[in-house]
Write a protein that holds these residues in place. Structure first.
Motif, PDB file in Angstrom:
ATOM      1  N   ASP A  46     -12.843  79.776  -9.918  1.00  0.00           N
ATOM      2  CA  ASP A  46     -13.126  78.839  -8.772  1.00  0.00           C
ATOM      3  C   ASP A  46     -12.914  77.596  -9.548  1.00  0.00           C
ATOM      4  OD1 ASP A  46     -13.417  77.544  -6.471  1.00  0.00           O
ATOM      5  OD2 ASP A  46     -15.191  76.770  -6.955  1.00  0.00           O
ATOM      6  N   THR A  47     -11.408  77.071  -8.691  1.00  0.00           N
ATOM      7  CA  THR A  47     -10.592  75.343  -9.811  1.00  0.00           C
ATOM      8  C   THR A  47     -10.707  75.367  -8.414  1.00  0.00           C
ATOM      9  OG1 THR A  47      -8.275  75.984  -9.770  1.00  0.00           O
ATOM     10  CG2 THR A  47      -9.774  76.807 -11.540  1.00  0.00           C
ATOM     11  N   LEU A  48     -11.230  74.832  -7.401  1.00  0.00           N
ATOM     12  CA  LEU A  48     -11.273  74.143  -5.882  1.00  0.00           C
ATOM     13  C   LEU A  48     -12.538  73.120  -5.612  1.00  0.00           C
ATOM     14  CD1 LEU A  48     -10.077  77.685  -4.022  1.00  0.00           C
ATOM     15  CD2 LEU A  48      -8.578  75.638  -4.874  1.00  0.00           C
ATOM     16  N   GLU A  49     -13.437  72.806  -6.302  1.00  0.00           N
ATOM     17  CA  GLU A  49     -14.217  71.681  -6.368  1.00  0.00           C
ATOM     18  C   GLU A  49     -13.692  70.569  -5.834  1.00  0.00           C
ATOM     19  OE1 GLU A  49     -18.251  69.825  -8.656  1.00  0.00           O
ATOM     20  OE2 GLU A  49     -16.664  70.833  -9.713  1.00  0.00           O
ATOM     21  N   GLU A  50     -12.428  70.290  -6.530  1.00  0.00           N
ATOM     22  CA  GLU A  50     -12.129  68.963  -6.642  1.00  0.00           C
ATOM     23  C   GLU A  50     -10.712  68.922  -4.805  1.00  0.00           C
ATOM     24  OE1 GLU A  50      -7.810  66.686  -8.249  1.00  0.00           O
ATOM     25  OE2 GLU A  50      -8.595  67.981  -9.249  1.00  0.00           O
ATOM     26  N   PRO A  51     -10.018  70.194  -4.497  1.00  0.00           N
ATOM     27  CA  PRO A  51     -10.243  69.870  -2.981  1.00  0.00           C
ATOM     28  C   PRO A  51     -10.829  69.939  -2.108  1.00  0.00           C
ATOM     29  CG  PRO A  51      -9.445  72.124  -4.106  1.00  0.00           C
ATOM     30  CD  PRO A  51      -9.741  71.008  -4.713  1.00  0.00           C
ATOM     31  N   ALA A  52     -12.802  70.652  -2.055  1.00  0.00           N
ATOM     32  CA  ALA A  52     -14.103  70.943  -1.238  1.00  0.00           C
ATOM     33  C   ALA A  52     -14.071  69.286  -1.197  1.00  0.00           C
ATOM     34  CB  ALA A  52     -14.284  71.181  -2.231  1.00  0.00           C
ATOM     35  N   ALA A  53     -13.976  68.342  -2.598  1.00  0.00           N
ATOM     36  CA  ALA A  53     -14.385  66.829  -1.952  1.00  0.00           C
ATOM     37  C   ALA A  53     -14.032  66.694  -1.921  1.00  0.00           C
ATOM     38  CB  ALA A  53     -14.520  66.783  -3.829  1.00  0.00           C
ATOM     39  N   LEU A  54     -12.621  66.520  -1.476  1.00  0.00           N
ATOM     40  CA  LEU A  54     -11.593  66.019  -0.593  1.00  0.00           C
ATOM     41  C   LEU A  54     -12.261  65.819   0.810  1.00  0.00           C
ATOM     42  CD1 LEU A  54      -8.246  66.033  -1.833  1.00  0.00           C
ATOM     43  CD2 LEU A  54      -9.606  63.814  -2.356  1.00  0.00           C
ATOM     44  N   TRP A 277      -3.271  68.760  -4.219  1.00  0.00           N
ATOM     45  CA  TRP A 277      -4.485  68.192  -4.413  1.00  0.00           C
ATOM     46  C   TRP A 277      -4.577  66.948  -5.458  1.00  0.00           C
ATOM     47  CZ3 TRP A 277      -4.943  72.918  -4.388  1.00  0.00           C
ATOM     48  CH2 TRP A 277      -5.688  74.011  -5.808  1.00  0.00           C
ATOM     49  N   THR A 278      -4.211  67.923  -6.293  1.00  0.00           N
ATOM     50  CA  THR A 278      -4.494  67.319  -7.555  1.00  0.00           C
ATOM     51  C   THR A 278      -3.129  65.492  -7.746  1.00  0.00           C
ATOM     52  OG1 THR A 278      -5.523  68.178  -8.760  1.00  0.00           O
ATOM     53  CG2 THR A 278      -4.797  67.023 -10.132  1.00  0.00           C
ATOM     54  N   GLY A 283      -2.424  63.188   0.326  1.00  0.00           N
ATOM     55  CA  GLY A 283      -1.885  63.637   1.717  1.00  0.00           C
ATOM     56  C   GLY A 283      -2.014  64.796   1.930  1.00  0.00           C
ATOM     57  N   PHE A 284      -3.257  65.711   0.834  1.00  0.00           N
ATOM     58  CA  PHE A 284      -3.841  66.686   1.067  1.00  0.00           C
ATOM     59  C   PHE A 284      -4.813  66.539   2.149  1.00  0.00           C
ATOM     60  CE2 PHE A 284      -6.524  70.236   0.476  1.00  0.00           C
ATOM     61  CZ  PHE A 284      -6.266  71.204  -0.005  1.00  0.00           C
ATOM     62  N   ARG A 285      -6.251  65.338   1.203  1.00  0.00           N
ATOM     63  CA  ARG A 285      -6.793  65.169   2.684  1.00  0.00           C
ATOM     64  C   ARG A 285      -6.331  65.287   4.308  1.00  0.00           C
ATOM     65  NH1 ARG A 285     -10.990  61.941   0.780  1.00  0.00           N
ATOM     66  NH2 ARG A 285      -9.588  60.753   0.102  1.00  0.00           N
ATOM     67  N   THR A 286      -5.381  64.436   4.871  1.00  0.00           N
ATOM     68  CA  THR A 286      -4.418  64.253   5.536  1.00  0.00           C
ATOM     69  C   THR A 286      -4.145  65.371   6.762  1.00  0.00           C
ATOM     70  OG1 THR A 286      -3.598  61.900   5.120  1.00  0.00           O
ATOM     71  CG2 THR A 286      -3.317  62.900   6.819  1.00  0.00           C
TER      72      THR A 286
END
Length: 302
Positions: A46-54, A277-278, A283-286
């Motif tokens: 799992d490398t998706l901590e960043e998008p989850a945090a968004l 997301w990085t 833009g990703f969050r929106t």
């Protein structure tokens, strides 16, 4: 709820139907649409901590697929087995219906789950995937772009090729360096590409190359995509496709999926690569936030 063993404040162990232990965690909160995130690979973690945090108001469930990261290193490895494992994660957390967010190979996995279990899926977020045509249609273009980008910085391609040749003889440190060099081409900002790749490799859990090769061979076998277009055309689940405009995997490869789906929205993020997301977090969050609100509204209307 299935067997649980706490490995941290929110870390849990999911037990699959064949007895394999999977690491999983829940983050976020609020009453938003629950999302299970499926990481790329196969054979990574799992490398998706960043998008989850968004998405702080979204209950987000992340997991390491079997044989990867903090999960038990045990096969068998296949798409069907991965779909069953994903369902074990859903059941473990007591989720009746869920939105899936899949990245790269994880986008394939999430789509496969939605096709097999449409009644359990509220929405699908398909990030940096490669569509539903045979891999041979897009992989040569990807390979050419990979080598070109890797060669933009002096010595990087030569170092990567040397490490590749060592294969199983690489040390752990060399294996990490090999991955960092490979992942660095997935970012549009060349000045920060290595920095971003090193962040992905920290902490380092080691790549499961057996898993990667086994599922990769399955995806490339003749007839692997047979019937996918028809199955996607019958999918009554809202789908958001998110692409980074500068992903070295050609974005036209996803046109096949977009054209087949009856309920689809597509967002292209400029100046972003394979991990959009990085490089364009807002833009990703929106895009993802708006999609999740729409899915939640649909659920309230049922």
């Amino acid at each position: 709820m299935d067997e649980t063993a706490a490995t941290g404040d929110r870390d849990e162990t999911v037990l699959t139907d064949d007895g394999v232990r999977l690491w999983a965690t829940r983050t976020g909160g609020g009453a938003g649409e629950p999302v299970i995130l499926c990481h790329g690979g196969p054979g990574l973690w799992d490398t998706l901590e960043e998008p989850a945090a968004l998405l702080p108001d979204t209950p987000a469930y992340r997991w390491d697929q079997r044989g990867s990261g903090r999960s038990q290193r045990s096969g068998p490895y296949s798409t069907d087995r991965s779909v069953a494992d994903l369902d074990a994660v859903r059941r473990h957390f007591g989720l009746e219906r869920v939105t899936l967010l899949g990245h790269s190979w994880g986008a394939r996995l999430a789509l496969a789950y939605a096709l097999d279990h449409p009644a359990l899926v509220s929405g699908l977020i398909y990030v940096s995937g490669t569509g539903i045509d045979d891999d041979s249609t897009w992989h040569p273009a990807y390979k050419e772009a990979f080598h070109r980008k890797l060669g933009e910085r002096r010595g990087r391609r030569e170092c990567w090729e040397e490490l590749r040749e060592r294969g199983d003889g690489r040390t752990e440190a060399e294996d990490r360096e090999y991955a960092i060099l490979q992942w660095s081409v997935d970012f549009a900002d060349r000045d920060r590409a290595r920095e971003h790749a090193e962040a992905m490799a920290t902490p380092w859990f080691g790549v499961n190359y057996t898993c990667n090769a086994t599922i990769g061979a399955e995806l490339r076998r003749p007839g692997a995509t047979h019937g996918l277009r028809e199955r996607c055309a019958a999918l009554r689940v809202p789908v958001l496709i998110v692409d980074g405009e500068d992903d070295i995997r050609p974005r036209w490869s996803v046109d096949s999926l977009e054209g087949a789906l009856p309920d689809v929205t597509r967002t292209m993020l400029a100046g972003a690569g394979h991990m959009p997301w990085t490089e364009d977090p807002e833009g990703f969050r929106t895009a993802v936030g708006a999609f999740l609100r729409g899915v939640s509204h649909r659920g309230d209307s049922r």
